[in-house]
Design a protein around this motif. Structure first.
Motif, PDB file in Angstrom:
ATOM      1  N   GLY A  63      54.323 115.169  80.971  1.00  0.00           N
ATOM      2  CA  GLY A  63      54.048 115.592  79.602  1.00  0.00           C
ATOM      3  C   GLY A  63      54.834 114.788  78.586  1.00  0.00           C
ATOM      4  O   GLY A  63      54.304 114.404  77.529  1.00  0.00           O
ATOM      5  N   LEU A  64      56.097 114.505  78.901  1.00  0.00           N
ATOM      6  CA  LEU A  64      56.927 113.700  77.995  1.00  0.00           C
ATOM      7  C   LEU A  64      56.387 112.278  77.890  1.00  0.00           C
ATOM      8  O   LEU A  64      56.286 111.719  76.788  1.00  0.00           O
ATOM      9  N   ALA A  65      56.009 111.679  79.029  1.00  0.00           N
ATOM     10  CA  ALA A  65      55.489 110.303  79.016  1.00  0.00           C
ATOM     11  C   ALA A  65      54.189 110.216  78.211  1.00  0.00           C
ATOM     12  O   ALA A  65      54.033 109.326  77.363  1.00  0.00           O
ATOM     13  N   SER A  66      53.258 111.143  78.454  1.00  0.00           N
ATOM     14  CA  SER A  66      51.979 111.104  77.736  1.00  0.00           C
ATOM     15  C   SER A  66      52.189 111.364  76.242  1.00  0.00           C
ATOM     16  O   SER A  66      51.459 110.815  75.400  1.00  0.00           O
ATOM     17  N   SER A  67      53.189 112.193  75.898  1.00  0.00           N
ATOM     18  CA  SER A  67      53.481 112.446  74.480  1.00  0.00           C
ATOM     19  C   SER A  67      53.986 111.179  73.797  1.00  0.00           C
ATOM     20  O   SER A  67      53.610 110.881  72.662  1.00  0.00           O
ATOM     21  N   VAL A  68      54.838 110.429  74.495  1.00  0.00           N
ATOM     22  CA  VAL A  68      55.343 109.166  73.953  1.00  0.00           C
ATOM     23  C   VAL A  68      54.186 108.181  73.743  1.00  0.00           C
ATOM     24  O   VAL A  68      54.112 107.494  72.710  1.00  0.00           O
ATOM     25  N   PHE A  69      53.261 108.128  74.712  1.00  0.00           N
ATOM     26  CA  PHE A  69      52.091 107.247  74.568  1.00  0.00           C
ATOM     27  C   PHE A  69      51.258 107.662  73.354  1.00  0.00           C
ATOM     28  O   PHE A  69      50.762 106.809  72.606  1.00  0.00           O
ATOM     29  N   SER A  70      51.083 108.979  73.158  1.00  0.00           N
ATOM     30  CA  SER A  70      50.311 109.464  72.011  1.00  0.00           C
ATOM     31  C   SER A  70      50.992 109.120  70.694  1.00  0.00           C
ATOM     32  O   SER A  70      50.330 108.752  69.714  1.00  0.00           O
ATOM     33  N   ILE A  71      52.316 109.241  70.662  1.00  0.00           N
ATOM     34  CA  ILE A  71      53.061 108.897  69.445  1.00  0.00           C
ATOM     35  C   ILE A  71      52.912 107.408  69.135  1.00  0.00           C
ATOM     36  O   ILE A  71      52.785 107.012  67.973  1.00  0.00           O
TER      37      ILE A  71
END
Length: 262
Positions: free
Chosen positions: A242-250
């Motif tokens: 979840g943290l990795a995908s959030s960083v990609f989205s940001i």
């Protein structure tokens, strides 16, 4: 409608930051539990995670409208595979956000008799369907780009890319020469595999938006798989994904050119 979509886009940018914070708390809580930290600290982190989750649900109110608008745009795409994948994906996202809104109303007490487990299961099911379709779209676009790159290379150097891929002699086609056939076929298969891997790396390297979207969707899909009990991975892995995908989205918000289109 345009004004609402612009306002909603700003809310989505903030929601992605809150999402990164939420999954950071999930990962931190798992790390603290593994390290045997005091229960009071773990409880505080878990409460912070719950508050961030509720805040995100509030910020996602009305996202169903944006998802339906995206579905209306996708239905006019000329490519039939993209049209199918994106339209159904956006419709599933709209249903996911609608279920999420109901959950928010239940958690805030607006709907007192809500079955939270049932609605949570329902929302994650729609989320999973949307992610499967998004990954299908990514793989389809990757396939098209690899084929295009292969044709481009073939046009530049008409000679065979696989020197060992010559016709197998007739005397090797008898049943008694199975070992010989395997010996001949192995280098050919190895050359083919290296060629495809080289194509894959070239395409992904030259298309950062596709690479980022593929990584983001791959990380995201483990979240509903875990929540639905289809493929349990544990809180630590879910938090990291979840943290990795959030960083990609940001990253796609900060640098819009990294967002995969359409």
């Amino acid at each position: 409608m345009d004004s609402w979509l612009r306002f909603n886009a700003q809310s989505q940018a903030k929601e992605r930051v809150f999402r990164a914070a939420q999954y950071s708390c999930t990962l931190l809580a798992y790390t603290l539990q593994r390290g045997g930290t005091a229960a009071e600290l773990r409880k505080t982190v878990s409460q912070l995670e719950a508050h961030l989750s509720l805040t995100r649900k509030l910020m996602r109110l009305g996202n169903s409208v944006e998802a339906l608008e995206a579905a209306k745009r996708a239905i006019h795409l000329s490519d039939s595979v993209l049209r199918l994948c994106l339209t159904i994906s956006h419709l599933n996202r709209a249903m996911y956000f609608a279920c999420d809104n109901v959950l928010w109303a239940g958690k805030t007490g607006l709907i007192s008799s809500l079955d939270h487990s049932k609605w949570s299961h329902r929302s994650f099911r729609y989320y999973l369907f949307a992610l499967i379709l998004n990954l299908t779209r990514d793989v389809y676009e990757l396939h098209l780009l690899m084929e295009s790159e292969a044709r481009h290379r073939a046009a530049k150097s008409p000679a065979s890319r696989f020197p060992g891929a010559t016709l197998i002699p007739d005397d090797l086609s008898s049943p008694s020469s199975a070992t010989s056939r395997a010996t001949v076929a192995l280098p050919v298969m190895s050359a083919w595999f290296r060629h495809r891997l080289n194509l894959l790396m070239t395409v992904l390297y030259s298309n950062p938006p596709l690479l980022l979207d593929l990584l983001k969707n791959t990380c995201d899909i483990f979240i509903p798989l875990d929540r639905l009990g289809i493929y349990p991975t544990g809180a630590g892995f879910v938090g990291a994904c979840g943290l990795a995908s959030s960083v990609f989205s940001i990253l796609t918000t900060v640098h819009p050119w990294l967002k995969l289109k359409p």
